[in-house]
Design a protein around this motif. Structure first.
Motif, PDB file in Angstrom:
ATOM      1  N   CYS A 318       0.842  -1.196   0.000  1.00 18.46           N
ATOM      2  CA  CYS A 318       0.000   0.000   0.000  1.00 18.46           C
ATOM      3  C   CYS A 318       0.878   1.246   0.000  1.00 18.46           C
ATOM      4  N   PRO A 319       0.663   2.188  -0.920  1.00 22.72           N
ATOM      5  CA  PRO A 319       1.479   3.405  -0.963  1.00 22.72           C
ATOM      6  C   PRO A 319       1.143   4.372   0.166  1.00 22.72           C
ATOM      7  N   LEU A 325       0.282  -6.515   1.296  1.00 21.88           N
ATOM      8  CA  LEU A 325      -1.086  -6.962   1.055  1.00 21.88           C
ATOM      9  C   LEU A 325      -1.099  -8.344   0.420  1.00 21.88           C
ATOM     10  N   THR A 326      -1.786  -9.251   1.063  1.00 22.44           N
ATOM     11  CA  THR A 326      -1.985 -10.589   0.505  1.00 22.44           C
ATOM     12  C   THR A 326      -3.463 -10.938   0.598  1.00 22.44           C
ATOM     13  N   PRO A 327      -3.982 -11.691  -0.394  1.00 20.53           N
ATOM     14  CA  PRO A 327      -3.265 -12.183  -1.558  1.00 20.53           C
ATOM     15  C   PRO A 327      -2.921 -11.053  -2.529  1.00 20.53           C
ATOM     16  N   ALA A 328      -1.982 -11.325  -3.417  1.00 20.40           N
ATOM     17  CA  ALA A 328      -1.619 -10.319  -4.403  1.00 20.40           C
ATOM     18  C   ALA A 328      -2.793 -10.097  -5.357  1.00 20.40           C
ATOM     19  N   GLY A 329      -2.868  -8.920  -5.909  1.00 19.52           N
ATOM     20  CA  GLY A 329      -3.917  -8.621  -6.868  1.00 19.52           C
ATOM     21  C   GLY A 329      -5.113  -7.912  -6.259  1.00 19.52           C
ATOM     22  N   GLU A 330      -6.210  -7.865  -7.011  1.00 20.36           N
ATOM     23  CA  GLU A 330      -7.384  -7.092  -6.623  1.00 20.36           C
ATOM     24  C   GLU A 330      -7.958  -7.535  -5.282  1.00 20.36           C
ATOM     25  N   ALA A 331      -7.953  -8.842  -5.016  1.00 24.11           N
ATOM     26  CA  ALA A 331      -8.527  -9.339  -3.763  1.00 24.11           C
ATOM     27  C   ALA A 331      -7.801  -8.759  -2.557  1.00 24.11           C
ATOM     28  N   GLY A 332      -6.474  -8.667  -2.631  1.00 24.33           N
ATOM     29  CA  GLY A 332      -5.696  -8.121  -1.529  1.00 24.33           C
ATOM     30  C   GLY A 332      -5.963  -6.645  -1.305  1.00 24.33           C
ATOM     31  N   TRP A 333      -6.096  -5.899  -2.400  1.00 28.86           N
ATOM     32  CA  TRP A 333      -6.363  -4.457  -2.283  1.00 28.86           C
ATOM     33  C   TRP A 333      -7.744  -4.215  -1.685  1.00 28.86           C
TER      34      TRP A 333
END
Length: 361
Positions: A318-319, A325-333
């Motif tokens: 996260c900037p 953030l896990t999992p990587a990708g959209e789900a993590g975000w």
């Protein structure tokens, strides 16, 4: 083809392939898919738009093949690589990078010469792509040399505040309301469905019409999609163009303004935006380890400190708070930004707030 609704995306892709099979031909469709999407009013561009472009080009490549002497399809190895694959491989969203890798592998099967583009990529990414190419070649017979035949930015007038050290993305100010061209391009699904039927009737008159959903079901799906945020998936029956405008600018927890140019962008794409798209990107350099934007004059000191989090396809960073953030990708975000308590440094509430979009209505 980049709509938030999966059914609409599939219908749009079908329409485009049907148009390519019509008198219009595949070349014009391919050129449109390869062109960089317009971004009027600095509207945040959803990653699904890039995924849709990759999907459409993949379909066209599969059905019409590359340009050849007897027919132009609008697809050449050079144009696909330089206009779509290479830019997408550098995108911050994992699904876009994955789609680009898959397209590259498919392209390699019919045009091995694209391997030269892979040699210029970063070592880790190059190794992954070469591994996938090797697996694909081993699992699938080599494609024949003959592809299948077809079936039928503003000028800068003032300097932004000079941030210190790493580009400060944790304490940004409220963005100014941008021009009215920052609009919500939702709805219009009926027009897409009608176009699909008309194209099918013109290009394939003998084909049996596909089963159609009940009108009430179609209307319900279209209405919900038109009132759902394409970034945070928040649904509210009161959403309209004006409300979406305010939602994007002030309350959507998946978005934030760039600390340099104030363009609203996805938080997951913020670092990539700063170093590749921002009109003030000349003020920063990308750290080779963490891939974050650092003021150009501070880069050497930042790298020497070795305190940043190395970038990895296994997780996102996260900037705003620099959490892994896990999992990587959209789900993590979405897990980080949309579930309680949300990102501690995000001034926007994880649930979208108390309805600021609808005040005064």
């Amino acid at each position: 083809a980049g709509d938030n609704n999966a059914r609409v995306r599939e219908v749009a892709a079908t329409v485009l392939t049907d148009i390519a099979n019509s008198d219009v031909g595949p070349e014009r469709v391919a050129l449109a898919a390869l062109a960089e999407p317009d971004n009027p009013g600095k509207k945040p561009l959803n990653h699904r738009v890039h995924i849709a472009r990759i999907h459409v080009v993949s379909l066209l490549l599969q059905e019409f093949g590359l340009n050849r002497k007897d027919a132009r399809t609008g697809l050449s190895p050079e144009s696909i690589m330089t206009k779509l694959v290479l830019p997408s491989l550098g995108h911050s969203h994992q699904d876009v990078r994955e789609g680009a890798m898959s397209l590259l592998v498919d392209l390699y099967r019919v045009a091995p010469s694209v391997k030269r583009y892979v040699d210029d990529l970063k070592p880790a990414q190059r190794a992954l792509i070469e591994e996938r190419i090797g697996q694909n070649v081993a699992a699938v017979p080599s494609a024949t040399s003959s592809p299948p035949k077809p079936k039928g930015r503003p000028s800068v007038t003032s300097s932004p505040p000079k941030p210190k050290g790493r580009a400060d993305v944790t304490n940004y100010s409220e963005p100014e309301m941008v021009s009215s061209s920052f609009s919500v391009e939702k709805g219009g699904t009926n027009a897409v469905l009608n176009a699909a039927r008309q194209v099918r009737e013109a290009a394939k008159p003998a084909a049996k019409p596909a089963a159609k959903p009940a009108p009430k079901q179609v209307a319900a799906v279209e209405d919900r999609a038109s009132k759902t945020c394409q970034f945070c998936d928040r649904y509210d029956s009161r959403f309209n163009e004006e409300a979406f405008h305010v939602h994007y600018l002030r309350t959507c927890p998946m978005l934030c303004p760039c600390p340099l140019c104030t363009q609203v962008t996805e938080i997951s794409n913020l670092q990539n935006h700063i170093v590749t798209e921002c009109e003030y990107r000349n003020l920063v350099k990308q750290c080779p380890m963490c891939k974050e934007a650092v003021r150009a004059e501070d880069l050497d000191e930042h790298v020497a400190a070795k305190q940043c989090i190395p970038a990895s396809p296994q997780y996102g960073v996260c900037p705003l708070c620099h959490a892994k953030l896990t999992p990587a990708g959209e789900a993590g975000w979405k897990k980080h930004l949309l579930t309680s308590p949300g990102c501690e440094n995000n001034p926007r509430a994880f649930d979208g707030g108390n309805g600021e979009e609808f005040e005064g209505k």
